[in-house]
Design an enzyme around this catalytic site. Sequence first.
Site, PDB file in Angstrom:
ATOM      1  N   THR A 136      26.243  20.007  83.134  1.00  0.00           N
ATOM      2  CA  THR A 136      24.516  21.065  83.358  1.00  0.00           C
ATOM      3  C   THR A 136      24.254  21.280  81.877  1.00  0.00           C
ATOM      4  OG1 THR A 136      23.052  22.116  84.232  1.00  0.00           O
ATOM      5  CG2 THR A 136      25.675  22.242  84.146  1.00  0.00           C
ATOM      6  N   ASP A 137      23.092  21.526  81.572  1.00  0.00           N
ATOM      7  CA  ASP A 137      22.143  22.487  80.365  1.00  0.00           C
ATOM      8  C   ASP A 137      23.133  24.396  80.861  1.00  0.00           C
ATOM      9  OD1 ASP A 137      20.628  23.121  82.512  1.00  0.00           O
ATOM     10  OD2 ASP A 137      18.488  22.922  81.239  1.00  0.00           O
ATOM     11  N   GLU A 138      23.020  24.521  82.301  1.00  0.00           N
ATOM     12  CA  GLU A 138      23.590  26.331  82.962  1.00  0.00           C
ATOM     13  C   GLU A 138      24.556  26.769  81.895  1.00  0.00           C
ATOM     14  OE1 GLU A 138      23.044  27.046  86.329  1.00  0.00           O
ATOM     15  OE2 GLU A 138      21.110  25.421  87.203  1.00  0.00           O
ATOM     16  N   TYR A 162      29.114  28.790  89.489  1.00  0.00           N
ATOM     17  CA  TYR A 162      28.689  27.070  89.158  1.00  0.00           C
ATOM     18  C   TYR A 162      29.254  27.258  88.195  1.00  0.00           C
ATOM     19  CZ  TYR A 162      25.540  22.883  88.205  1.00  0.00           C
ATOM     20  OH  TYR A 162      24.941  22.307  87.947  1.00  0.00           O
ATOM     21  N   LYS A 166      31.590  24.105  85.839  1.00  0.00           N
ATOM     22  CA  LYS A 166      30.697  23.126  85.092  1.00  0.00           C
ATOM     23  C   LYS A 166      31.372  23.168  83.509  1.00  0.00           C
ATOM     24  CE  LYS A 166      28.534  19.587  86.359  1.00  0.00           C
ATOM     25  NZ  LYS A 166      29.478  18.768  86.619  1.00  0.00           N
TER      26      LYS A 166
HETATM   27  P1  NAD Z   1      24.546  17.068  95.426  1.00  0.00           P
HETATM   28  O1  NAD Z   1      24.625  18.345  95.358  1.00  0.00           O
HETATM   29  O2  NAD Z   1      23.122  17.035  95.922  1.00  0.00           O
HETATM   30  O3  NAD Z   1      25.409  16.134  95.829  1.00  0.00           O
HETATM   31  C1  NAD Z   1      27.061  16.160  94.822  1.00  0.00           C
HETATM   32  C2  NAD Z   1      27.852  15.488  96.144  1.00  0.00           C
HETATM   33  O4  NAD Z   1      29.232  15.618  95.231  1.00  0.00           O
HETATM   34  C3  NAD Z   1      27.677  14.969  97.642  1.00  0.00           C
HETATM   35  O5  NAD Z   1      27.361  13.872  98.190  1.00  0.00           O
HETATM   36  C4  NAD Z   1      29.467  15.919  97.980  1.00  0.00           C
HETATM   37  O6  NAD Z   1      29.346  15.814  99.558  1.00  0.00           O
HETATM   38  C5  NAD Z   1      29.690  15.436  97.237  1.00  0.00           C
HETATM   39  N1  NAD Z   1      30.923  16.187  96.638  1.00  0.00           N
HETATM   40  C6  NAD Z   1      30.838  17.438  96.741  1.00  0.00           C
HETATM   41  N2  NAD Z   1      32.390  17.520  96.791  1.00  0.00           N
HETATM   42  C7  NAD Z   1      33.382  17.192  97.247  1.00  0.00           C
HETATM   43  C8  NAD Z   1      34.642  16.539  96.767  1.00  0.00           C
HETATM   44  N3  NAD Z   1      35.992  17.821  96.637  1.00  0.00           N
HETATM   45  N4  NAD Z   1      35.087  15.163  96.885  1.00  0.00           N
HETATM   46  C9  NAD Z   1      34.035  14.450  96.625  1.00  0.00           C
HETATM   47  N5  NAD Z   1      32.391  14.752  96.307  1.00  0.00           N
HETATM   48  C10 NAD Z   1      32.313  15.893  96.384  1.00  0.00           C
HETATM   49  O7  NAD Z   1      24.287  17.364  93.632  1.00  0.00           O
HETATM   50  P2  NAD Z   1      23.671  17.074  93.086  1.00  0.00           P
HETATM   51  O8  NAD Z   1      21.890  17.689  92.407  1.00  0.00           O
HETATM   52  O9  NAD Z   1      23.120  15.402  93.091  1.00  0.00           O
HETATM   53  O10 NAD Z   1      24.392  16.631  91.433  1.00  0.00           O
HETATM   54  C11 NAD Z   1      25.379  16.008  91.193  1.00  0.00           C
HETATM   55  C12 NAD Z   1      25.775  16.281  89.690  1.00  0.00           C
HETATM   56  O11 NAD Z   1      24.897  16.443  88.813  1.00  0.00           O
HETATM   57  C13 NAD Z   1      26.882  17.903  89.664  1.00  0.00           C
HETATM   58  O12 NAD Z   1      28.006  17.058  88.875  1.00  0.00           O
HETATM   59  C14 NAD Z   1      25.243  18.604  89.090  1.00  0.00           C
HETATM   60  O13 NAD Z   1      26.404  20.048  88.388  1.00  0.00           O
HETATM   61  C15 NAD Z   1      25.403  17.352  87.861  1.00  0.00           C
HETATM   62  N6  NAD Z   1      23.356  18.232  87.252  1.00  0.00           N
HETATM   63  C16 NAD Z   1      22.841  18.567  88.319  1.00  0.00           C
HETATM   64  C17 NAD Z   1      21.238  18.500  88.509  1.00  0.00           C
HETATM   65  C18 NAD Z   1      19.838  18.716  88.920  1.00  0.00           C
HETATM   66  O14 NAD Z   1      18.883  19.996  88.557  1.00  0.00           O
HETATM   67  N7  NAD Z   1      20.553  18.943  90.753  1.00  0.00           N
HETATM   68  C19 NAD Z   1      21.131  19.109  86.875  1.00  0.00           C
HETATM   69  C20 NAD Z   1      22.117  18.604  85.197  1.00  0.00           C
HETATM   70  C21 NAD Z   1      23.161  18.257  86.283  1.00  0.00           C
HETATM   71  O1  DAU Z   2      19.403  22.895  85.110  1.00  0.00           O
HETATM   72  C1  DAU Z   2      20.437  22.078  85.913  1.00  0.00           C
HETATM   73  C2  DAU Z   2      20.363  23.132  87.167  1.00  0.00           C
HETATM   74  O2  DAU Z   2      19.184  22.679  87.554  1.00  0.00           O
HETATM   75  C3  DAU Z   2      21.906  21.969  88.136  1.00  0.00           C
HETATM   76  O3  DAU Z   2      22.778  22.020  87.325  1.00  0.00           O
HETATM   77  C4  DAU Z   2      21.678  22.607  89.429  1.00  0.00           C
HETATM   78  O4  DAU Z   2      23.093  21.895  89.861  1.00  0.00           O
HETATM   79  C5  DAU Z   2      21.044  22.498  90.151  1.00  0.00           C
HETATM   80  O5  DAU Z   2      20.866  23.022  91.153  1.00  0.00           O
HETATM   81  C6  DAU Z   2      19.756  23.646  89.051  1.00  0.00           C
HETATM   82  O6  DAU Z   2      19.841  25.165  88.886  1.00  0.00           O
HETATM   83  P1  DAU Z   2      18.012  25.861  89.218  1.00  0.00           P
HETATM   84  O7  DAU Z   2      19.435  27.112  89.658  1.00  0.00           O
HETATM   85  O8  DAU Z   2      17.653  25.967  88.185  1.00  0.00           O
HETATM   86  O9  DAU Z   2      17.486  25.329  91.071  1.00  0.00           O
HETATM   87  P2  DAU Z   2      17.191  25.794  91.651  1.00  0.00           P
HETATM   88  O10 DAU Z   2      16.224  24.575  92.333  1.00  0.00           O
HETATM   89  O11 DAU Z   2      18.127  26.889  93.071  1.00  0.00           O
HETATM   90  O12 DAU Z   2      16.140  26.790  90.850  1.00  0.00           O
HETATM   91  C7  DAU Z   2      15.515  26.689  90.469  1.00  0.00           C
HETATM   92  C8  DAU Z   2      14.440  27.859  90.152  1.00  0.00           C
HETATM   93  O13 DAU Z   2      13.730  28.099  91.078  1.00  0.00           O
HETATM   94  C9  DAU Z   2      14.839  28.480  89.655  1.00  0.00           C
HETATM   95  O14 DAU Z   2      14.616  29.889  88.887  1.00  0.00           O
HETATM   96  C10 DAU Z   2      15.686  29.726  90.560  1.00  0.00           C
HETATM   97  C11 DAU Z   2      14.396  30.166  91.249  1.00  0.00           C
HETATM   98  N1  DAU Z   2      14.212  29.779  92.686  1.00  0.00           N
HETATM   99  C12 DAU Z   2      15.047  28.517  93.853  1.00  0.00           C
HETATM  100  C13 DAU Z   2      15.091  28.958  94.517  1.00  0.00           C
HETATM  101  C14 DAU Z   2      15.491  27.603  95.581  1.00  0.00           C
HETATM  102  C15 DAU Z   2      13.268  30.673  93.791  1.00  0.00           C
HETATM  103  O15 DAU Z   2      12.497  30.951  93.030  1.00  0.00           O
HETATM  104  N2  DAU Z   2      13.915  30.829  94.807  1.00  0.00           N
HETATM  105  C16 DAU Z   2      13.813  29.779  95.641  1.00  0.00           C
HETATM  106  O16 DAU Z   2      14.040  29.947  96.725  1.00  0.00           O
END
Ligand code: NAD
Ligand code: DAU
Length: 356
Positions: A136-138, A162, A166
């Site tokens: 992730t970019d975080e 988190y 990562k």
């Molecule tokens: P998500 O939370 O929707 O899905 C995670 C999946 O991993 C789920 O299906 C869960 O059951 C599985 N999982 C969790 N713990 C596990 C374990 N111990 N063993 C096997 N499976 C397990 O997550 P997402 O948003 O789809 O993100 C997927 C990946 O991409 C993550 O690594 C996250 O850090 C990365 N990522 C997410 C975003 C985003 O915006 N969502 C952006 C950049 C990177």
């Molecule tokens: O940047 C990549 C990341 O983006 C991934 O690595 C993470 O897995 C993914 O969850 C996401 O992280 P964020 O924290 O940016 O996403 P989230 O949807 O939780 O929040 C987006 C923005 O909105 C953040 O600035 C927090 C704000 N927010 C979020 C929630 C859930 C609110 O203001 N209210 C809310 O209820």
Amino acid sequence: MNHKAIIITGGAGFIGSHVVRLFVNKYPEYKIINVDKLTYAGNLANLKDIEQKPNYRFVKADICDFEAMLSLMQEEKVDGIIHLAAESHVDRSIKDPFTFARTNVMGTLSLLQAAKVYWESLPEKYEGKRFYHISTDEVYGALKMDGSLFTEETKYQPHSPYSAAKASSDHFVRAFHDTYGMPTIVTNCSNNYGPYQFPEKLIPLFINNIRHRKPLPVYGKGENVRDWLFVEDHARAIDIIFHKGKTAETYNIGGFNEWKNIDIVKLLISTVDRLLGRPEGADDDLITYVTDRAGHDLRYAIDSRKLQRELGWEPSLQFEEGIEKTVRWYLDNQEWMDNVTSGDYQRYYEDMYKGR
Ligand code: NAD
Ligand code: DAU
């Protein structure tokens, strides 16, 4: 590289399900093995359309279970791993950091070690193998409002449990390349949005709340900025990088699409209301400013020019178009939403916003 058996971890989650679907449909000659523990975020309903395909296998397992990972790799003669399984929600990591360290750090290490033991036991060793870690970019921390971008050279400065977990997993992946010669790749992507995202994340949570006329809890002043990418564009990037990316490289993936949270919230309200035939402005008063997230990163923005330049990937959708598509999907799939928001979800939701 002609991979035959690929483990995709976290394939029942949001991004993972899009990656599994793309690979299963596009590469009938590959065997795609989806390894997922099915935590609250994993949902096999995300893969209904492909679950009967002959080149697909689902294995319910925990990536932290080294023995299970090793024997699966041996049994399936795995030559590629695309690792997405993780605990992914920042707010949960603030409440329960241990689970994040366990899955994101120890789980990644367990997978790496299993791949090392298996691949080093083969005569050809690491030749033709690939361990692709999705990050992730975080991990880069937070940017100021000054137009700067995260590049592949930006130093790691994670702020939440988190992103710290990562970041640690990214370091382990690179260490396995540098120490053992494992052919690894890491990508760092910005915020994804689209169908099948669990409604704890901003966009699906707010779409569902607007539909049910529930308050929209905007953290702080809603001024934080994120760089949004449609999830299918991320899956397409993963496909290209898995096949054409250079070993040991890092690629940043992002949409050049920065939005303030409050502007997204307004766009979501107007889109949901229009699609439901409600009058303009009918739900503006759902916006509720609440206590900010602890350690809330101000701004993320990705420079993905390296990926565009070297591998020819670019995002395909404009944000407004992607949001329209996404809102329509959630409105058309209320049953999916009802299923994932039944049971424990209500308790989580009340607990998360208690006292805010
Ligand atoms: P998500 O939370 O929707 O899905 C995670 C999946 O991993 C789920 O299906 C869960 O059951 C599985 N999982 C969790 N713990 C596990 C374990 N111990 N063993 C096997 N499976 C397990 O997550 P997402 O948003 O789809 O993100 C997927 C990946 O991409 C993550 O690594 C996250 O850090 C990365 N990522 C997410 C975003 C985003 O915006 N969502 C952006 C950049 C990177
Ligand atoms: O940047 C990549 C990341 O983006 C991934 O690595 C993470 O897995 C993914 O969850 C996401 O992280 P964020 O924290 O940016 O996403 P989230 O949807 O939780 O929040 C987006 C923005 O909105 C953040 O600035 C927090 C704000 N927010 C979020 C929630 C859930 C609110 O203001 N209210 C809310 O209820």
